[in-house]
Design a protein around this motif. Structure first.
Motif, PDB file in Angstrom:
ATOM      1  N   LYS A 365      -6.390 -25.448  -3.153  1.00 17.70           N
ATOM      2  CA  LYS A 365      -5.719 -24.535  -4.081  1.00 17.70           C
ATOM      3  C   LYS A 365      -6.267 -23.110  -4.027  1.00 17.70           C
ATOM      4  CE  LYS A 365      -4.381 -24.093  -8.951  1.00 17.70           C
ATOM      5  NZ  LYS A 365      -4.473 -24.736 -10.297  1.00 17.70           N
ATOM      6  N   PRO A 366      -7.579 -22.889  -3.969  1.00 16.17           N
ATOM      7  CA  PRO A 366      -8.079 -21.502  -3.929  1.00 16.17           C
ATOM      8  C   PRO A 366      -7.537 -20.719  -2.730  1.00 16.17           C
ATOM      9  CG  PRO A 366      -9.855 -22.997  -4.488  1.00 16.17           C
ATOM     10  CD  PRO A 366      -8.696 -23.851  -4.090  1.00 16.17           C
ATOM     11  N   PHE A 367      -7.486 -21.353  -1.575  1.00 15.44           N
ATOM     12  CA  PHE A 367      -6.955 -20.685  -0.387  1.00 15.44           C
ATOM     13  C   PHE A 367      -5.462 -20.432  -0.540  1.00 15.44           C
ATOM     14  CE2 PHE A 367      -5.345 -21.331   4.145  1.00 15.44           C
ATOM     15  CZ  PHE A 367      -5.540 -20.007   4.501  1.00 15.44           C
ATOM     16  N   ILE A 368      -4.726 -21.414  -1.027  1.00 17.02           N
ATOM     17  CA  ILE A 368      -3.277 -21.262  -1.180  1.00 17.02           C
ATOM     18  C   ILE A 368      -2.959 -20.165  -2.202  1.00 17.02           C
ATOM     19  CG2 ILE A 368      -1.182 -22.434  -1.980  1.00 17.02           C
ATOM     20  CD1 ILE A 368      -2.314 -25.012  -0.742  1.00 17.02           C
ATOM     21  N   GLU A 369      -3.739 -20.105  -3.271  1.00 17.58           N
ATOM     22  CA  GLU A 369      -3.514 -19.042  -4.254  1.00 17.58           C
ATOM     23  C   GLU A 369      -3.831 -17.666  -3.665  1.00 17.58           C
ATOM     24  OE1 GLU A 369      -5.822 -20.170  -7.669  1.00 17.58           O
ATOM     25  OE2 GLU A 369      -4.121 -21.247  -8.591  1.00 17.58           O
ATOM     26  N   TRP A 370      -4.832 -17.606  -2.778  1.00 21.09           N
ATOM     27  CA  TRP A 370      -5.134 -16.324  -2.125  1.00 21.09           C
ATOM     28  C   TRP A 370      -3.955 -15.858  -1.263  1.00 21.09           C
ATOM     29  CZ3 TRP A 370      -5.531 -14.946   3.063  1.00 21.09           C
ATOM     30  CH2 TRP A 370      -6.034 -13.657   3.296  1.00 21.09           C
ATOM     31  N   LEU A 371      -3.212 -16.796  -0.682  1.00 19.30           N
ATOM     32  CA  LEU A 371      -2.057 -16.425   0.145  1.00 19.30           C
ATOM     33  C   LEU A 371      -1.009 -15.644  -0.641  1.00 19.30           C
ATOM     34  CD1 LEU A 371      -1.508 -19.792   2.080  1.00 19.30           C
ATOM     35  CD2 LEU A 371      -2.813 -17.790   2.821  1.00 19.30           C
ATOM     36  N   THR A 372      -0.920 -15.913  -1.929  1.00 17.06           N
ATOM     37  CA  THR A 372       0.054 -15.216  -2.767  1.00 17.06           C
ATOM     38  C   THR A 372      -0.574 -14.038  -3.516  1.00 17.06           C
ATOM     39  OG1 THR A 372      -0.326 -16.724  -4.635  1.00 17.06           O
ATOM     40  CG2 THR A 372       1.406 -17.324  -3.076  1.00 17.06           C
ATOM     41  N   SER A 373      -1.852 -13.786  -3.257  1.00 15.78           N
ATOM     42  CA  SER A 373      -2.518 -12.644  -3.890  1.00 15.78           C
ATOM     43  C   SER A 373      -2.116 -11.356  -3.202  1.00 15.78           C
ATOM     44  CB  SER A 373      -4.035 -12.813  -3.808  1.00 15.78           C
ATOM     45  OG  SER A 373      -4.474 -12.625  -2.461  1.00 15.78           O
ATOM     46  N   GLU A 374      -2.594 -10.242  -3.706  1.00 15.88           N
ATOM     47  CA  GLU A 374      -2.273  -8.943  -3.110  1.00 15.88           C
ATOM     48  C   GLU A 374      -2.743  -8.863  -1.665  1.00 15.88           C
ATOM     49  OE1 GLU A 374      -3.192  -4.157  -3.860  1.00 15.88           O
ATOM     50  OE2 GLU A 374      -3.658  -5.642  -5.409  1.00 15.88           O
ATOM     51  N   GLU A 375      -3.932  -9.395  -1.390  1.00 16.83           N
ATOM     52  CA  GLU A 375      -4.443  -9.355  -0.017  1.00 16.83           C
ATOM     53  C   GLU A 375      -3.610 -10.229   0.913  1.00 16.83           C
ATOM     54  OE1 GLU A 375      -9.187  -8.420  -0.805  1.00 16.83           O
ATOM     55  OE2 GLU A 375      -8.541 -10.478  -0.399  1.00 16.83           O
ATOM     56  N   GLY A 376      -3.351 -11.453   0.478  1.00 14.46           N
ATOM     57  CA  GLY A 376      -2.554 -12.348   1.310  1.00 14.46           C
ATOM     58  C   GLY A 376      -1.160 -11.802   1.575  1.00 14.46           C
ATOM     59  N   GLN A 377      -0.540 -11.272   0.533  1.00 10.75           N
ATOM     60  CA  GLN A 377       0.808 -10.733   0.671  1.00 10.75           C
ATOM     61  C   GLN A 377       0.845  -9.466   1.529  1.00 10.75           C
ATOM     62  OE1 GLN A 377       4.014 -12.129  -0.821  1.00 10.75           O
ATOM     63  NE2 GLN A 377       2.488 -13.665  -0.241  1.00 10.75           N
ATOM     64  N   SER A 378      -0.254  -8.718   1.529  1.00 15.38           N
ATOM     65  CA  SER A 378      -0.287  -7.537   2.390  1.00 15.38           C
ATOM     66  C   SER A 378      -0.290  -7.942   3.853  1.00 15.38           C
ATOM     67  CB  SER A 378      -1.517  -6.672   2.067  1.00 15.38           C
ATOM     68  OG  SER A 378      -2.702  -7.268   2.548  1.00 15.38           O
ATOM     69  N   LEU A 379      -0.930  -9.066   4.177  1.00 17.67           N
ATOM     70  CA  LEU A 379      -0.907  -9.552   5.552  1.00 17.67           C
ATOM     71  C   LEU A 379       0.470 -10.091   5.919  1.00 17.67           C
ATOM     72  CD1 LEU A 379      -4.383 -11.312   5.943  1.00 17.67           C
ATOM     73  CD2 LEU A 379      -3.625  -9.129   6.904  1.00 17.67           C
ATOM     74  N   VAL A 380       1.160 -10.715   4.968  1.00 20.42           N
ATOM     75  CA  VAL A 380       2.547 -11.129   5.202  1.00 20.42           C
ATOM     76  C   VAL A 380       3.390  -9.918   5.585  1.00 20.42           C
ATOM     77  CG1 VAL A 380       4.636 -12.046   4.099  1.00 20.42           C
ATOM     78  CG2 VAL A 380       2.416 -13.139   3.660  1.00 20.42           C
ATOM     79  N   GLU A 381       3.237  -8.850   4.812  1.00 16.29           N
ATOM     80  CA  GLU A 381       4.031  -7.642   5.047  1.00 16.29           C
ATOM     81  C   GLU A 381       3.624  -6.943   6.347  1.00 16.29           C
ATOM     82  OE1 GLU A 381       5.642  -3.824   2.478  1.00 16.29           O
ATOM     83  OE2 GLU A 381       3.759  -4.789   1.901  1.00 16.29           O
ATOM     84  N   LYS A 382       2.329  -6.836   6.605  1.00 14.47           N
ATOM     85  CA  LYS A 382       1.869  -6.152   7.814  1.00 14.47           C
ATOM     86  C   LYS A 382       2.253  -6.919   9.076  1.00 14.47           C
ATOM     87  CE  LYS A 382      -2.031  -3.566   5.894  1.00 14.47           C
ATOM     88  NZ  LYS A 382      -3.501  -3.341   5.928  1.00 14.47           N
ATOM     89  N   THR A 383       2.365  -8.231   8.966  1.00 10.52           N
ATOM     90  CA  THR A 383       2.807  -9.010  10.121  1.00 10.52           C
ATOM     91  C   THR A 383       4.256  -8.680  10.470  1.00 10.52           C
ATOM     92  OG1 THR A 383       1.287 -10.818   9.604  1.00 10.52           O
ATOM     93  CG2 THR A 383       3.167 -11.345  11.005  1.00 10.52           C
ATOM     94  N   GLY A 384       5.049  -8.373   9.467  1.00 12.26           N
ATOM     95  CA  GLY A 384       6.449  -8.045   9.705  1.00 12.26           C
ATOM     96  C   GLY A 384       7.411  -8.857   8.878  1.00 12.26           C
ATOM     97  N   TYR A 385       6.866  -9.719   8.027  1.00  9.92           N
ATOM     98  CA  TYR A 385       7.705 -10.506   7.126  1.00  9.92           C
ATOM     99  C   TYR A 385       7.853  -9.786   5.785  1.00  9.92           C
ATOM    100  CZ  TYR A 385       7.638 -14.453  10.325  1.00  9.92           C
ATOM    101  OH  TYR A 385       7.804 -15.266  11.422  1.00  9.92           O
ATOM    102  N   VAL A 386       8.665 -10.359   4.928  1.00 14.28           N
ATOM    103  CA  VAL A 386       8.910  -9.763   3.628  1.00 14.28           C
ATOM    104  C   VAL A 386       8.107 -10.522   2.579  1.00 14.28           C
ATOM    105  CG1 VAL A 386      10.646  -9.210   1.887  1.00 14.28           C
ATOM    106  CG2 VAL A 386      11.244  -9.093   4.326  1.00 14.28           C
ATOM    107  N   PRO A 387       7.206  -9.848   1.890  1.00 12.12           N
ATOM    108  CA  PRO A 387       6.394 -10.539   0.876  1.00 12.12           C
ATOM    109  C   PRO A 387       7.248 -11.000  -0.294  1.00 12.12           C
ATOM    110  CG  PRO A 387       6.046  -8.164   0.774  1.00 12.12           C
ATOM    111  CD  PRO A 387       6.896  -8.420   1.992  1.00 12.12           C
ATOM    112  N   LEU A 388       6.646 -11.821  -1.142  1.00 12.76           N
ATOM    113  CA  LEU A 388       7.407 -12.375  -2.273  1.00 12.76           C
ATOM    114  C   LEU A 388       7.876 -11.283  -3.222  1.00 12.76           C
ATOM    115  CD1 LEU A 388       5.184 -15.491  -3.072  1.00 12.76           C
ATOM    116  CD2 LEU A 388       7.408 -15.444  -1.902  1.00 12.76           C
ATOM    117  N   ALA A 389       7.064 -10.297  -3.469  1.00 15.51           N
ATOM    118  CA  ALA A 389       7.448  -9.193  -4.350  1.00 15.51           C
ATOM    119  C   ALA A 389       7.343  -7.905  -3.543  1.00 15.51           C
ATOM    120  CB  ALA A 389       6.546  -9.140  -5.578  1.00 15.51           C
TER     121      ALA A 389
END
Length: 391
Positions: A365-389
């Motif tokens: 859970k701690p790792f999965i929650e980090w994926l939806t954190s600001e840091e995790g979502q910034s990597l989603v966006e920088k990779t080229g995908y669209v973050p949740l928000a």
């Protein structure tokens, strides 16, 4: 009779020499024809037939000079034939957009000259020695490899070696199978198919799915196809087999070859969901060899011919494969872009997930929650995908 013997002898030697040159080329180039091996066997049967026929004739009437010239001509014919066939299939193979059409090593974490997205500063979250085993879709590997580089201890995470590596990409279908079998801990994929859910239920496994980003499901055609946009209903009717010619949707009078993907792949599952209540027509298939000379049918790979239509996810089609003269279609006159995915105006968008099993969720859970954190979502966006928000 002498002329007949000469002609028959010429045909036999040309085919024999040509066949030998082709076989030599196959061994020298690592069997490059692949699934086109039936062409070689056809030639072989012709040669055998000619051998039987020519066994009835006396070749003593042919001089050594004639035999040498015929053999030389046969060799040249064989080389030209082999080169032409090889060239054609290299060309068509280059038009394929296949799930393994990229080098995952380009995105392997902790490697120099990696293409991975990076945080602006060290992550506030780190994973210690007990790391979760990761797997997932090819298209999502660049994203979760970036997660690994940000929070995992540095190590050699070979994406192609599930036997020894804890972070791999075996494709969506296999990743779900490995998760059900307990061979991996978290997978990064699109939502499961009905069949994958049924398999999990039979094994007594329940999926815990955490959305971590959004992506567009896209359709593409040859860049010279005059059709630039399709309505969602038109796409459904094409894949149901109700629309069969491009002139029915504003293009030229030409049949539509609607390619599909293998069952349980993420994009095929997306297509099945897109169809709603409409029945999906049978996929185009091709014969391929399977061990001991057997032939099986498998879903034909997309080839970018003028009448073809295919599908994938936006990031994979635009970032992870080389340019193959395709263009993405607008759907309901909306292009698939980061902006239209984020604001929901592109009509075929879906979330992708970090999926684990319910019995392991608390552990990771701690790792999965980090994926939806600001840091995790910034990597989603920088990779080229669209973050949740989106910002």
């Amino acid at each position: 009779m002498k002329v007949t013997k000469f002609l028959l002898g010429s045909v036999f030697i040309i085919f024999a020499a040509g066949f030998l040159s082709i076989v030599t080329g196959l061994f020298a180039m690592g069997d490059p024809l692949g699934s086109e091996r039936p062409i070689i066997w056809t030639i072989w049967y012709v040669v055998v037939l000619l051998i039987v026929i020519m066994a009835l004739y006396d070749f003593s009437s042919l001089s050594k000079g004639q035999l040498k010239r015929i053999a030389l001509i046969g060799t040249v014919v064989g080389i030209v034939f082999f080169s032409s066939v090889k060239g054609y299939y290299v060309y068509t193979a280059g038009l394929r957009i296949e799930e393994r059409g990229v080098s995952l090593r380009d995105y392997q974490p902790f490697k120099p000259k990696s293409d991975l997205a990076e945080l602006d500063k060290p992550s506030t979250f780190e994973i210690g020695t007990k790391i979760p085993r990761l797997d997932g879709a090819t298209a999502l590997y660049p994203m979760y490899a970036a997660f690994v580089e940000a929070v995992y201890p540095e190590a050699d995470y070979n994406p192609d070696s599930p036997e020894v590596s804890s972070v791999v990409s075996t494709t969506t279908g296999t990743a779900y199978e490995r998760l059900v079998e307990g061979e991996t801990d978290i997978i990064f994929v699109a939502g499961p198919s009905d069949q994958q859910l049924a398999v999990a239920e039979r094994q007594g496994v329940e999926f815990q799915m955490t959305p971590i980003g959004r992506e567009a499901f896209v359709f593409f055609v040859h860049e010279d196809n005059p059709v630039d946009s399709l309505e969602l209903e038109q796409i459904q009717n094409i894949y149901a087999g109700d629309i069969t010619s491009w002139d029915e949707v504003g293009g030229k009078k030409d049949s539509i070859r609607a390619f599909q993907r293998p069952e349980d792949s993420g994009s095929q599952t997306a297509l099945q969901r897109l169809m709603g209540d409409k029945k999906l027509m049978d996929a185009p298939v091709e014969d391929v060899p399977e061990g001991m000379g057997g032939i099986i049918e498998q879903t034909a790979s997309y080839q970018n011919h003028k009448n073809a239509i295919g599908f994938s996810f936006r990031f994979y089609a635009t970032e992870m494969v080389d340019e193959h003269a395709i263009k993405l279609l607008r759907v309901d006159d909306v292009a698939p872009t980061v902006e239209t995915i984020g604001d929901g105006t592109y009509p075929i968008t879906s979330e992708f997930y970090a999926v684990t099993t319910t019995d392991k969720y608390e552990q990771y859970k701690p790792f999965i929650e980090w994926l939806t954190s600001e840091e995790g979502q910034s990597l989603v966006e920088k990779t080229g995908y669209v973050p949740l928000a989106t910002n």
